[in-house]
Scaffold this motif. Structure first.
Motif, PDB file in Angstrom:
ATOM      1  N   ALA A 104      16.815 -21.726  26.896  1.00  0.00           N
ATOM      2  CA  ALA A 104      16.715 -23.186  27.009  1.00  0.00           C
ATOM      3  C   ALA A 104      16.461 -23.605  28.453  1.00  0.00           C
ATOM      4  O   ALA A 104      15.644 -24.485  28.731  1.00  0.00           O
ATOM      5  CB  ALA A 104      17.992 -23.838  26.480  1.00  0.00           C
ATOM      6  N   ARG A 158      18.394 -29.378  19.920  1.00  0.00           N
ATOM      7  CA  ARG A 158      19.126 -28.253  20.496  1.00  0.00           C
ATOM      8  C   ARG A 158      20.257 -28.714  21.423  1.00  0.00           C
ATOM      9  O   ARG A 158      21.205 -27.977  21.671  1.00  0.00           O
ATOM     10  CB  ARG A 158      18.132 -27.421  21.311  1.00  0.00           C
ATOM     11  CG  ARG A 158      18.288 -25.934  21.254  1.00  0.00           C
ATOM     12  CD  ARG A 158      17.163 -25.275  22.039  1.00  0.00           C
ATOM     13  NE  ARG A 158      17.253 -23.825  21.966  1.00  0.00           N
ATOM     14  CZ  ARG A 158      16.505 -23.004  22.679  1.00  0.00           C
ATOM     15  NH1 ARG A 158      15.609 -23.487  23.510  1.00  0.00           N
ATOM     16  NH2 ARG A 158      16.654 -21.700  22.558  1.00  0.00           N
ATOM     17  N   GLU A 207      12.663 -24.823  27.831  1.00  0.00           N
ATOM     18  CA  GLU A 207      12.646 -26.198  27.339  1.00  0.00           C
ATOM     19  C   GLU A 207      12.053 -27.124  28.402  1.00  0.00           C
ATOM     20  O   GLU A 207      12.503 -27.105  29.551  1.00  0.00           O
ATOM     21  CB  GLU A 207      14.059 -26.658  26.969  1.00  0.00           C
ATOM     22  CG  GLU A 207      14.609 -26.055  25.687  1.00  0.00           C
ATOM     23  CD  GLU A 207      13.918 -26.593  24.439  1.00  0.00           C
ATOM     24  OE1 GLU A 207      13.108 -27.535  24.557  1.00  0.00           O
ATOM     25  OE2 GLU A 207      14.199 -26.061  23.349  1.00  0.00           O
ATOM     26  N   LYS A 244      14.208 -25.937  18.228  1.00  0.00           N
ATOM     27  CA  LYS A 244      13.787 -26.223  19.592  1.00  0.00           C
ATOM     28  C   LYS A 244      13.769 -27.733  19.805  1.00  0.00           C
ATOM     29  O   LYS A 244      13.807 -28.512  18.864  1.00  0.00           O
ATOM     30  CB  LYS A 244      12.383 -25.642  19.876  1.00  0.00           C
ATOM     31  CG  LYS A 244      12.253 -24.147  19.619  1.00  0.00           C
ATOM     32  CD  LYS A 244      13.157 -23.323  20.529  1.00  0.00           C
ATOM     33  CE  LYS A 244      13.004 -21.834  20.238  1.00  0.00           C
ATOM     34  NZ  LYS A 244      13.935 -21.018  21.037  1.00  0.00           N
ATOM     35  N   ILE A 290      20.926 -22.987  17.765  1.00  0.00           N
ATOM     36  CA  ILE A 290      20.073 -23.216  18.941  1.00  0.00           C
ATOM     37  C   ILE A 290      18.988 -22.146  19.064  1.00  0.00           C
ATOM     38  O   ILE A 290      18.019 -22.323  19.805  1.00  0.00           O
ATOM     39  CB  ILE A 290      20.894 -23.310  20.249  1.00  0.00           C
ATOM     40  CG1 ILE A 290      21.554 -21.989  20.610  1.00  0.00           C
ATOM     41  CG2 ILE A 290      21.909 -24.433  20.167  1.00  0.00           C
ATOM     42  CD1 ILE A 290      22.185 -21.976  21.999  1.00  0.00           C
TER      43      ILE A 290
END
Length: 277
Positions: A85, A52, A89, A48, A44
């Motif tokens: 994340a 993930r 993200e 990306k 991870i």
């Protein structure tokens, strides 16, 4: 396979691991014994986007079963990547998965919770829980994980930034931890006054919004319990009525009144601290 050069192979491998660890704590233990958490964290870290997701969920599933499995995930340096994340993200499903994993890592004990709260993820979760742009699924996962982590948290300094900005249903969990851990921690008792925490509680207790609901009545009870850890004079000083009465009693200019009030309050706090030692 998670180290394969082909992203599709890596994604499929992550999916398989996710399905395996989700089945039972025994499966999760086998993966941990084989060094799985470290490999998943590397995965991870170096990929990306949507791929993930299965790595993040795998870490959450492993952590959900037992405290020692969650500690394996912590030792694999997963928390910072999960925070990344959550913060970076764009896909709300990935953010929700990161919340889920962090919640299960932090829920087991005060030690687990401290590892998570020290990474400054609580404010991020609160942000996404309150953000009107968040999906309902992301809000649900952020709220559930916040409550899990806070309910295991004895690190009051990590909770302090949330005091002013949390909605009542989260604030209830925060104040419960203050009620449990503040009384026996002399350093935190001092710190709570000096950093304005006690003032915030009085402002909340006497605010117009704290009137009717069950949650608000619970907040008032929690605040009253926390107030009982301090001398009455200190608590009264920080109440709106107390401040107004001081002005009436003192007379004189506003500047002189403020100086006198501050001097008297410092004397009260010094006396309180002497009793703590």
């Amino acid at each position: 396979c998670l180290k394969d050069n082909d992203d599709i192979v890596k994604k499929n491998a992550a999916f398989c691991i996710c399905e395996i660890v989700n089945k039972s704590p025994e499966n999760a233990q086998v993966i941990c014994d084989a060094g799985g958490p470290g490999i998943i964290v590397d995965f991870i870290t170096n990929i990306k986007g949507e791929s993930r997701l299965y790595g993040i969920l795998s870490l959450g599933f492993i952590s959900s079963f037992k405290a020692d499995l969650a500690m394996n995930v912590i030792q694999a340096k997963a928390i910072n990547q999960l925070r990344d994340a959550l913060q970076n993200e764009p896909n709300p499903q990935l953010k929700a998965a990161a919340c889920y994993a962090l919640g299960h890592i932090g829920r087991h004990s005060t030690k687990h919770s401290k590892e998570v709260s020290d990474a400054n993820v609580l404010s991020l979760m609160l942000y996404y829980y309150k953000d009107v742009k968040s999906t309902e699924y992301l809000k649900e996962k952020a709220k559930a994980s916040l409550e899990k982590i806070i309910d295991s948290c004895s690190n009051l300094s990590a909770l302090e930034p949330l005091l002013q900005v949390s909605p009542d249903n989260i604030l209830k969990h925060i104040l419960t931890q203050y009620m449990k851990y503040l009384k026996t921690n002399n350093h935190e008792l001092r710190h709570f006054v000096q950093n304005g925490g006690l003032q915030q509680l009085q402002d909340l207790k006497y605010s117009e919004t704290v009137k009717t609901s069950l949650i608000n009545s619970q907040l008032v009870q929690l605040i009253s319990t926390i107030n009982s850890y301090y001398p009455d004079e200190i608590v009264k000083y920080y109440t709106p009525e107390g401040a107004n009465q001081e002005v009436l009693n003192l007379g004189g200019s506003k500047e002189d009144n403020e100086d006198n009030e501050e001097q008297e309050m410092n004397e009260q706090i010094d006396k309180f601290e002497e009793n703590l030692e």
